[in-house]
Design a protein around this motif. Structure first.
Motif, PDB file in Angstrom:
ATOM      1  N   ILE A  77      19.892-102.292  -9.233  1.00  0.00           N
ATOM      2  CA  ILE A  77      19.239-101.249  -9.968  1.00  0.00           C
ATOM      3  C   ILE A  77      18.266-102.113 -10.764  1.00  0.00           C
ATOM      4  O   ILE A  77      18.521-102.548 -11.929  1.00  0.00           O
ATOM      5  CB  ILE A  77      20.101-100.447 -11.087  1.00  0.00           C
ATOM      6  CG1 ILE A  77      21.878-100.406 -10.255  1.00  0.00           C
ATOM      7  CG2 ILE A  77      19.725 -98.879 -11.164  1.00  0.00           C
ATOM      8  CD1 ILE A  77      21.809 -99.581  -8.907  1.00  0.00           C
TER       9      ILE A  77
ATOM     10  N   VAL B   4      14.134-102.579 -10.039  1.00  0.00           N
ATOM     11  CA  VAL B   4      13.162-103.564  -9.218  1.00  0.00           C
ATOM     12  C   VAL B   4      12.039-104.207 -10.159  1.00  0.00           C
ATOM     13  O   VAL B   4      10.844-103.890  -9.494  1.00  0.00           O
ATOM     14  CB  VAL B   4      12.855-102.808  -7.708  1.00  0.00           C
ATOM     15  CG1 VAL B   4      12.163-104.139  -7.132  1.00  0.00           C
ATOM     16  CG2 VAL B   4      14.206-102.358  -7.122  1.00  0.00           C
ATOM     17  N   GLY B   5      12.378-104.757 -11.134  1.00  0.00           N
ATOM     18  CA  GLY B   5      11.293-105.452 -11.921  1.00  0.00           C
ATOM     19  C   GLY B   5      11.095-106.935 -11.361  1.00  0.00           C
ATOM     20  O   GLY B   5      11.237-106.972 -10.174  1.00  0.00           O
TER      21      GLY B   5
ATOM     22  N   LEU C 287      12.796-109.571 -12.321  1.00  0.00           N
ATOM     23  CA  LEU C 287      14.069-110.472 -12.151  1.00  0.00           C
ATOM     24  C   LEU C 287      14.679-109.503 -10.865  1.00  0.00           C
ATOM     25  O   LEU C 287      15.242-110.288  -9.805  1.00  0.00           O
ATOM     26  CB  LEU C 287      14.797-110.096 -13.410  1.00  0.00           C
ATOM     27  CG  LEU C 287      16.239-110.794 -13.424  1.00  0.00           C
ATOM     28  CD1 LEU C 287      15.682-112.459 -13.097  1.00  0.00           C
ATOM     29  CD2 LEU C 287      16.961-110.663 -14.459  1.00  0.00           C
TER      30      LEU C 287
ATOM     31  N   VAL D  25      17.593-103.375 -14.815  1.00  0.00           N
ATOM     32  CA  VAL D  25      16.669-102.250 -15.703  1.00  0.00           C
ATOM     33  C   VAL D  25      16.442-102.694 -17.100  1.00  0.00           C
ATOM     34  O   VAL D  25      17.220-103.439 -17.564  1.00  0.00           O
ATOM     35  CB  VAL D  25      17.507-101.090 -15.574  1.00  0.00           C
ATOM     36  CG1 VAL D  25      17.655-100.477 -14.267  1.00  0.00           C
ATOM     37  CG2 VAL D  25      19.203-101.005 -16.217  1.00  0.00           C
ATOM     38  N   PRO D  26      15.709-102.094 -17.724  1.00  0.00           N
ATOM     39  CA  PRO D  26      15.188-102.437 -19.283  1.00  0.00           C
ATOM     40  C   PRO D  26      16.692-102.107 -20.012  1.00  0.00           C
ATOM     41  O   PRO D  26      17.346-101.006 -19.513  1.00  0.00           O
ATOM     42  CB  PRO D  26      14.144-101.433 -19.465  1.00  0.00           C
ATOM     43  CG  PRO D  26      13.539-100.847 -18.182  1.00  0.00           C
ATOM     44  CD  PRO D  26      14.682-101.037 -17.143  1.00  0.00           C
TER      45      PRO D  26
ATOM     46  N   GLU E 248      18.100 -98.497 -20.819  1.00  0.00           N
ATOM     47  CA  GLU E 248      18.876 -97.929 -19.820  1.00  0.00           C
ATOM     48  C   GLU E 248      19.918 -98.281 -19.182  1.00  0.00           C
ATOM     49  O   GLU E 248      20.774 -97.905 -18.299  1.00  0.00           O
ATOM     50  CB  GLU E 248      17.588 -98.125 -18.221  1.00  0.00           C
ATOM     51  CG  GLU E 248      16.279 -97.591 -18.558  1.00  0.00           C
ATOM     52  CD  GLU E 248      16.088 -95.941 -18.804  1.00  0.00           C
ATOM     53  OE1 GLU E 248      16.712 -95.171 -18.391  1.00  0.00           O
ATOM     54  OE2 GLU E 248      15.375 -95.750 -19.672  1.00  0.00           O
TER      55      GLU E 248
ATOM     56  N   ILE F 193      23.030 -95.930 -17.052  1.00  0.00           N
ATOM     57  CA  ILE F 193      22.999 -96.231 -15.708  1.00  0.00           C
ATOM     58  C   ILE F 193      24.145 -96.606 -15.282  1.00  0.00           C
ATOM     59  O   ILE F 193      24.947 -96.424 -14.293  1.00  0.00           O
ATOM     60  CB  ILE F 193      21.966 -97.204 -15.215  1.00  0.00           C
ATOM     61  CG1 ILE F 193      20.538 -96.804 -15.677  1.00  0.00           C
ATOM     62  CG2 ILE F 193      22.106 -97.692 -13.776  1.00  0.00           C
ATOM     63  CD1 ILE F 193      19.554 -96.387 -14.190  1.00  0.00           C
TER      64      ILE F 193
HETATM   65  P1  ATP Z   1      12.146-107.472 -15.588  1.00  0.00           P
HETATM   66  O1  ATP Z   1      12.896-106.924 -16.977  1.00  0.00           O
HETATM   67  O2  ATP Z   1      13.077-107.485 -14.457  1.00  0.00           O
HETATM   68  O3  ATP Z   1      11.463-108.763 -15.742  1.00  0.00           O
HETATM   69  P2  ATP Z   1       9.834-105.972 -15.705  1.00  0.00           P
HETATM   70  O4  ATP Z   1       9.641-106.460 -17.015  1.00  0.00           O
HETATM   71  O5  ATP Z   1       8.862-106.121 -14.541  1.00  0.00           O
HETATM   72  O6  ATP Z   1      11.242-106.454 -15.207  1.00  0.00           O
HETATM   73  P3  ATP Z   1      11.247-103.877 -16.891  1.00  0.00           P
HETATM   74  O7  ATP Z   1      10.390-102.585 -17.902  1.00  0.00           O
HETATM   75  O8  ATP Z   1      12.153-104.570 -17.410  1.00  0.00           O
HETATM   76  O9  ATP Z   1      10.292-104.407 -15.994  1.00  0.00           O
HETATM   77  O10 ATP Z   1      12.038-102.824 -15.935  1.00  0.00           O
HETATM   78  C1  ATP Z   1      12.649-103.374 -14.682  1.00  0.00           C
HETATM   79  C2  ATP Z   1      12.842-102.234 -13.657  1.00  0.00           C
HETATM   80  O11 ATP Z   1      13.556-101.204 -14.019  1.00  0.00           O
HETATM   81  C3  ATP Z   1      11.413-101.679 -13.427  1.00  0.00           C
HETATM   82  O12 ATP Z   1      11.003-101.853 -11.977  1.00  0.00           O
HETATM   83  C4  ATP Z   1      11.415-100.310 -13.779  1.00  0.00           C
HETATM   84  O13 ATP Z   1      10.607 -99.534 -13.142  1.00  0.00           O
HETATM   85  C5  ATP Z   1      12.931-100.026 -13.521  1.00  0.00           C
HETATM   86  N1  ATP Z   1      13.364 -99.021 -14.228  1.00  0.00           N
HETATM   87  C6  ATP Z   1      13.035 -98.579 -15.623  1.00  0.00           C
HETATM   88  N2  ATP Z   1      13.949 -97.557 -15.691  1.00  0.00           N
HETATM   89  C7  ATP Z   1      14.848 -97.271 -14.984  1.00  0.00           C
HETATM   90  C8  ATP Z   1      15.878 -96.404 -14.444  1.00  0.00           C
HETATM   91  N3  ATP Z   1      16.264 -95.351 -15.439  1.00  0.00           N
HETATM   92  N4  ATP Z   1      16.494 -96.241 -13.434  1.00  0.00           N
HETATM   93  C9  ATP Z   1      16.110 -97.140 -12.639  1.00  0.00           C
HETATM   94  N5  ATP Z   1      14.839 -98.195 -12.718  1.00  0.00           N
HETATM   95  C10 ATP Z   1      14.608 -98.128 -13.919  1.00  0.00           C
END
Ligand code: ATP
Length: 213
Positions: A90, A92-93, A95, A152-153, A156, A160
């Motif tokens: 869950i 797809v950022g 990581l 996810v952030p 969230e 989730i």
């Molecule tokens: P990472 O934290 O993995 O380095 P990032 O910095 O690219 O990623 P984040 O803002 O941390 O991005 O978000 C990670 C992913 O979670 C993003 O692809 C975002 O679209 C997705 N995301 C955010 N909120 C939700 C949600 N409620 N449900 C599912 N996915 C979500």
């Protein structure tokens, strides 16, 4: 074929025990083993062993024993199937995307089967061979998925996680910094990469290995 439906649970529980012992025999170059030998080694009475093995399609001849190679092949297949947990990712950022590209099957047989995101630009894509679905379809898509990877952030993570629990997930690998609260029956493993890195740097600085006794 799903062996779980065929083998009684009590028999299935003894399987790893048999497997470990037979593997040792195999390494020693032994081709056959009698139920008596097995019984002494694994501390299960030989009548039970004979009954267990009949479920595996292994019919030992009197005075001849069981074919070690055949049994091992059977156990490998069945145990591998047991370990085959369906996994969903869950978020797809950065990581999450790296995980989708990472070839987990190289070292074992776990595989991420589906991913979810809220970003319409990511939904519908196929990343590393894994389809990305919209998070609103989570419950409908999960099916019998038992493990979820949370990338996810932080904000969230809790909502989730609650949806995942409600949908019947058993385990969560949480990569967000959030400490999530779930019912006791759910296993959560928390991996905070930032904390791990900071702690390594701290230890290097304050407790260098060459100064340790
Ligand atoms: P990472 O934290 O993995 O380095 P990032 O910095 O690219 O990623 P984040 O803002 O941390 O991005 O978000 C990670 C992913 O979670 C993003 O692809 C975002 O679209 C997705 N995301 C955010 N909120 C939700 C949600 N409620 N449900 C599912 N996915 C979500």
């Amino acid at each position: 074929m799903n062996m779980e439906n065929k083998i009684p649970q009590a028999t299935a529980k003894r399987l790893p025990l048999y497997y470990r012992f037979l593997n040792n025999l195999h390494h020693q170059g032994k081709l056959r083993v009698s139920s008596k030998e097995l019984s002494e080694a694994v501390k299960v009475d030989s009548a039970t062993i004979r009954r267990d093995f009949s479920y595996f399609g292994a019919l030992g001849k009197k005075g001849y024993g069981y074919n070690v190679e055949y049994l091992l092949g059977f156990f490998r297949k069945t145990l591998d199937q047991d370990e085959m947990a369906k996994i969903a990712l869950i978020g797809v950022g950065n990581l999450g995307t790296a995980f989708l590209h990472y070839n987990f099957t190289k070292n074992n047989n776990t595989k991420i089967e589906m991913a979810f995101d809220a970003d319409p630009d990511k939904v519908g894509k196929d990343i590393g061979g894994v389809p990305v679905y919209h998070i609103q379809d989570l419950e409908e898509r999960l099916g019998d998925t038992s493990v979820a990877i949370l990338t996810v952030p932080q904000s969230e993570a809790q909502p989730i996680a609650e949806r995942l629990v409600e949908a019947g997930i058993d385990g969560i690998l949480n990569f967000t910094p959030a400490r999530i609260t779930v019912p006791e029956r759910i296993r959560v493993h928390h991996i905070d990469l930032v904390v791990e890195l900071q702690s390594l740097v701290y230890f290097l600085k304050h407790y260098p290995l060459d100064e340790m006794e």
